[in-house]
Design a protein around this motif. Structure first.
Motif, mmCIF file in Angstrom:
data_model
loop_
_atom_site.group_PDB
_atom_site.id
_atom_site.type_symbol
_atom_site.label_atom_id
_atom_site.label_comp_id
_atom_site.label_asym_id
_atom_site.label_seq_id
_atom_site.Cartn_x
_atom_site.Cartn_y
_atom_site.Cartn_z
ATOM 1 N N THR A 1 0.801 -1.227 0.000
ATOM 2 C CA THR A 1 0.000 0.000 0.000
ATOM 3 C C THR A 1 0.833 1.275 0.000
ATOM 4 N N ASP A 2 1.798 1.406 0.903
ATOM 5 C CA ASP A 2 2.585 2.641 0.984
ATOM 6 C C ASP A 2 3.369 2.887 -0.301
ATOM 7 N N ARG B 1 2.800 5.928 -2.999
ATOM 8 C CA ARG B 1 3.925 6.802 -3.366
ATOM 9 C C ARG B 1 4.046 6.906 -4.880
#
Length: 203
Positions: free
Chosen positions: A167-168, A172
């Motif tokens: 997810t992160d 990004r």
């Protein structure tokens, strides 16, 4: 795809999706698929007729999954995010695009058409800029969306992450892409003008 309570046909299909995505259709034998699925080679052929029949079944399952069901239209490009939930399907779709399967080619053409309509609605509603070539823009837009799928290993390495689908990392990458779509990269038109000059010089 990870459920232990699957029919033999589903286990065979899932094993094929995994192996085809990892190694490519030509490098995987029916015997290897049968072994991973825990069945006999004869049962694979009984259900699918041949390795090519199995590949077509995998393609059909992939497209149906991405659509959210065989009777559901893609709606908009957000449906592409469904592939990120399953690493096996993500690898398989990337391989299918690179190998040029008929179903993957048809799916690509379909999402370009859906994206062109979606961007066209945006132009009408005022949140997308107009362009002289909306079809080409839609194709380029989809190419951007597929970049992390087809170049997953390289983009992950460039960003210093293990899995771009996490997810992160996905947020990004997506934030940077949306910033480019929204605000652009170049501060003036010198690069565009130089590119247009090349076209004019060729005519």
């Amino acid at each position: 795809m990870r459920s232990v309570d699957l029919t033999a046909r589903a286990r065979i299909r899932n094993a094929a999706i995994d192996l085809f995505g990892r190694e490519g259709v030509n490098r995987v034998s029916v015997r290897a698929i049968a072994a991973q699925a825990g069945v006999s080679s004869a049962l694979v052929l009984h259900h699918f007729g041949s390795k090519e029949g199995l590949r077509k079944a995998c393609d059909a399952y992939l497209v149906e999954t991405l659509r959210g069901g065989s009777a559901v239209d893609l709606g908009d490009t957000a449906q592409l995010g469904a592939m990120l939930d399953t690493p096996e399907l993500r690898r398989y779709l990337a391989r299918a695009f690179l190998d040029g399967s008929t179903e993957a080619s048809m799916f690509f053409d379909e999402i370009v058409e859906v994206t062109e309509r979606w961007l066209g609605r945006g132009v009408d509603e005022g949140w997308v800029r107009a362009t002289e070539d909306p079809h080409t823009r839609a194709a380029v837009y989809i190419t951007w969306l597929l970049a992390p799928l087809l170049l997953h290993e390289h983009v992950s390495r460039a960003l210093g992450v293990t899995d771009l689908a996490e997810t992160d990392a996905a947020l990004r990458f997506s934030r940077s892409a949306i910033d480019i779509f929204t605000n652009g990269v170049f501060a003036d038109e010198r690069v565009l003008s130089a590119w247009d000059k090349v076209g004019k010089d060729r005519s």
